[in-house]
Design a protein around this motif. Structure first.
Motif, PDB file in Angstrom:
ATOM      1  N   THR A   8       0.785  -1.233   0.000  1.00 53.04           N
ATOM      2  CA  THR A   8       0.000   0.000   0.000  1.00 53.04           C
ATOM      3  C   THR A   8       0.822   1.291   0.000  1.00 53.04           C
ATOM      4  O   THR A   8       0.534   2.197  -0.762  1.00 53.04           O
ATOM      5  CB  THR A   8      -0.959  -0.005   1.209  1.00 53.04           C
ATOM      6  OG1 THR A   8      -1.646  -1.254   1.252  1.00 53.04           O
ATOM      7  CG2 THR A   8      -1.965   1.127   1.108  1.00 53.04           C
ATOM      8  N   HIS A  49      -0.555   4.629   6.696  1.00 57.17           N
ATOM      9  CA  HIS A  49      -0.239   6.061   6.675  1.00 57.17           C
ATOM     10  C   HIS A  49       0.165   6.612   8.042  1.00 57.17           C
ATOM     11  O   HIS A  49      -0.450   7.550   8.561  1.00 57.17           O
ATOM     12  CB  HIS A  49      -1.426   6.838   6.089  1.00 57.17           C
ATOM     13  CG  HIS A  49      -1.679   6.481   4.657  1.00 57.17           C
ATOM     14  ND1 HIS A  49      -0.776   6.757   3.659  1.00 57.17           N
ATOM     15  CD2 HIS A  49      -2.698   5.809   4.064  1.00 57.17           C
ATOM     16  CE1 HIS A  49      -1.239   6.297   2.501  1.00 57.17           C
ATOM     17  NE2 HIS A  49      -2.399   5.710   2.718  1.00 57.17           N
ATOM     18  N   HIS A  91      -8.689   4.631   6.945  1.00 57.74           N
ATOM     19  CA  HIS A  91      -7.473   4.388   6.159  1.00 57.74           C
ATOM     20  C   HIS A  91      -6.359   5.370   6.494  1.00 57.74           C
ATOM     21  O   HIS A  91      -5.188   5.075   6.276  1.00 57.74           O
ATOM     22  CB  HIS A  91      -7.823   4.449   4.665  1.00 57.74           C
ATOM     23  CG  HIS A  91      -6.657   4.205   3.774  1.00 57.74           C
ATOM     24  ND1 HIS A  91      -6.040   2.971   3.683  1.00 57.74           N
ATOM     25  CD2 HIS A  91      -5.969   5.028   2.937  1.00 57.74           C
ATOM     26  CE1 HIS A  91      -5.036   3.051   2.833  1.00 57.74           C
ATOM     27  NE2 HIS A  91      -4.960   4.280   2.373  1.00 57.74           N
ATOM     28  N   HIS A 119      -7.747   9.880   2.237  1.00 63.64           N
ATOM     29  CA  HIS A 119      -6.386  10.344   2.546  1.00 63.64           C
ATOM     30  C   HIS A 119      -6.365  11.784   3.058  1.00 63.64           C
ATOM     31  O   HIS A 119      -7.006  12.661   2.474  1.00 63.64           O
ATOM     32  CB  HIS A 119      -5.504  10.257   1.302  1.00 63.64           C
ATOM     33  CG  HIS A 119      -5.268   8.858   0.861  1.00 63.64           C
ATOM     34  ND1 HIS A 119      -5.742   8.350  -0.313  1.00 63.64           N
ATOM     35  CD2 HIS A 119      -4.613   7.836   1.479  1.00 63.64           C
ATOM     36  CE1 HIS A 119      -5.398   7.083  -0.412  1.00 63.64           C
ATOM     37  NE2 HIS A 119      -4.727   6.736   0.654  1.00 63.64           N
ATOM     38  N   HIS A 162       0.739   3.919  -3.452  1.00 59.32           N
ATOM     39  CA  HIS A 162       1.450   5.131  -3.026  1.00 59.32           C
ATOM     40  C   HIS A 162       2.927   5.161  -3.430  1.00 59.32           C
ATOM     41  O   HIS A 162       3.529   4.133  -3.693  1.00 59.32           O
ATOM     42  CB  HIS A 162       1.339   5.268  -1.515  1.00 59.32           C
ATOM     43  CG  HIS A 162      -0.061   5.566  -1.065  1.00 59.32           C
ATOM     44  ND1 HIS A 162      -0.606   6.830  -1.138  1.00 59.32           N
ATOM     45  CD2 HIS A 162      -1.014   4.768  -0.572  1.00 59.32           C
ATOM     46  CE1 HIS A 162      -1.846   6.793  -0.684  1.00 59.32           C
ATOM     47  NE2 HIS A 162      -2.132   5.551  -0.335  1.00 59.32           N
TER      48      HIS A 162
END
Ligand SMILES: [Fe+2]
Length: 471
Positions: A130, A175, A223, A287, A464
């Motif tokens: 990811t 993240h 996320h 995001h 990403h």
């Protein structure tokens, strides 16, 4: 046996065209360059994404489930070297040994076919497909249901997952945020079981030093989150995880607007009881871009959409793509008065929001993001630069039938200002089936690429990007 045929057409959107995986790991140097690779750029441009080898069902394959593959370009002295490597965690190795699928994937969870996971192996597959984080001189490939996977530079070899000396007891977001001023890394994981979210801080030396539950009413697809210099912000937004809904034939991950939307604000080393929740307008955030403290306010900027089709990855029939595509958005939470103001910053549909990571958690003037194609899911026509001072959005389009991915900001050597550097992305020209690595001057997007590295091998669309500057 269900081996994906790399490069072959497929009825599954995410296995077709340039979403199709590649089969081989390769190396290249002395690649053709249009323009010139800047000699004030030194480091690794990295892009990760799903690159499935064996799938339970080609039809039911979900793009979140593909084996992780890293495409890396090492840049130094105006030269570039390319490598691509699979992330070789346990699940990948077991399937390679068997020569067939072992893990069924998220869209086949309810299929009655018995599991093939051998005794002693992890019940889930850490695909590490990811995103990246670079912390304490260590590169990690991330998958939000799993532990972070240590990847070695420059060769992109997999060292394997880490639990931070036995201290990590929750899934690790794709993240996490690194505060460049303190060196701390903040992370969290979400789960089906209460408290549904658990948060941790890892210090600058790589020691996990703080963990706390963060209780929310029901499990959600969380996320991303955000971190300012003082606070950590959790997004309890309504893409809910609902097993009963899945058993009755609906999506496990579905938009449930009645759940509402809340931002939780907690001091960096806070506990569950310290989280203050603020109701905001209902929407979806996949995001964030950045957060920072400003007087009594904590400011959050992110891409926000009206809804999202996570289960179908945007390809579900009848799905309104415009409603799934985010726009840059800002929330200001006043911690003294409790008031929240929120507004759209830019109308341009976008996601894969980024800032210059050396300013993360602190005030940023610029946001960069991938500009969505309005007609095709998960397809990026260009890159935007939003200026918080002028409120202007500048867009650079990749060109006719040319589609990119997440553009990462790479500071110029001896950079002096926030946008003193380059935006780098892979771009694929679908007219001629040719991949490129495109380098733009972040201060002068309108001028077009300073360099286009012509890739000798196809680079599939992915998730990403990351930039690891050379020491
Ligand atoms: Fe992501």
């Amino acid at each position: 046996m269900a081996q994906v045929k790399a490069g072959a057409p497929s009825s599954n959107f995410f296995l077709d065209g340039n979403f199709s995986p590649v089969a081989e790991e390769r190396d290249a140097s002395n690649m053709e360059v249009i323009g010139a690779i800047p000699d004030d750029l030194a480091g690794h441009f990295l892009r990760i994404g799903p690159n499935p080898v064996y799938v339970f069902s080609e039809e039911a394959y979900h793009t979140f489930d593909g084996d992780g593959m890293i495409h890396g370009i090492e840049i130094a002295n105006g030269n570039a070297r390319y490598r691509n490597r699979f992330v070789q965690n346990e699940g990948f190795r077991l399937e390679q040994e068997r020569g067939d699928w072992i893990y069924k994937g998220m869209n086949s969870m309810m299929d009655p076919t018995p599991s093939r996971v051998p005794d002693g192996a992890s019940a889930g597959k850490n695909v590490a497909n990811t995103a990246f984080t670079f912390h304490n001189n260590t590169l990690y490939a991330l998958h939000e249901a799993s532990q972070p996977t240590v990847i070695e530079l420059p060769g992109l070899e997999t060292k394997g997952p880490t639990d931070f000396a036995g201290k990590l007891h929750h899934a690790f977001s794709a993240h996490p945020k690194v505060d460049p001023k303190t060196g701390e890394m903040m992370t969290y994981g979400y789960a089906f079981q209460s408290p549904f979210v658990t948060y941790s801080v890892i210090d600058a030396t790589g020691r996990l030093v703080h963990t706390t539950p963060v209780t929310i009413p029901k499990p959600v697809f969380m996320h991303d989150f955000a971190v300012s210099s003082k606070y950590t912000l959790f997004l309890d937004f309504p893409i809910t995880l609902d097993i009963e809904r899945a058993i009755s034939g609906g999506p496990a991950l579905g938009f449930e607007p009645a759940h509402g939307s809340r931002i939780g604000v907690m001091p960096r080393y806070g506990a569950d009881a310290d989280v203050r929740w603020f109701d905001v307008k209902t929407g979806v955030v996949v995001h964030t871009a950045n957060a920072w403290d400003e007087g009594d306010e904590v400011v959050l900027q992110a891409s926000r959409s009206k809804t999202a089709d996570i289960a179908g990855a945007g390809t579900t029939e009848g799905n309104n793509l415009a409603d799934n595509q985010g726009q840059l958005y800002e929330w200001r939470v006043n911690l003294e008065t409790g008031a929240v103001s929120e507004r759209t910053l830019s109308e341009t549909p976008c996601d894969f929001t980024r800032v210059n990571d050396t300013y993360a958690c602190h005030p940023t003037r610029y946001v960069y993001a991938g500009v969505f194609n309005p007609e095709r899911p998960f397809t990026f026509d260009g890159v935007l630069k939003f200026d918080n001072r002028s409120q202007a959005t500048l867009v650079y389009q990749w060109g006719e039938q040319r589609f990119g991915g997440e553009a990462v900001f790479a500071p110029r050597l001896a950079a002096e200002t926030e946008d003193d550097g380059y935006l780098i992305s892979f771009v694929h020209d679908e007219r001629v089936n040719q991949s490129e690595c495109v380098i733009l001057d972040a201060k002068n997007l309108e001028a077009g690429p300073v360099a286009r590295i012509i890739m000798p091998f196809r680079v599939p669309y992915g998730f990403h990007s990351g930039w690891v500057a050379s020491p």
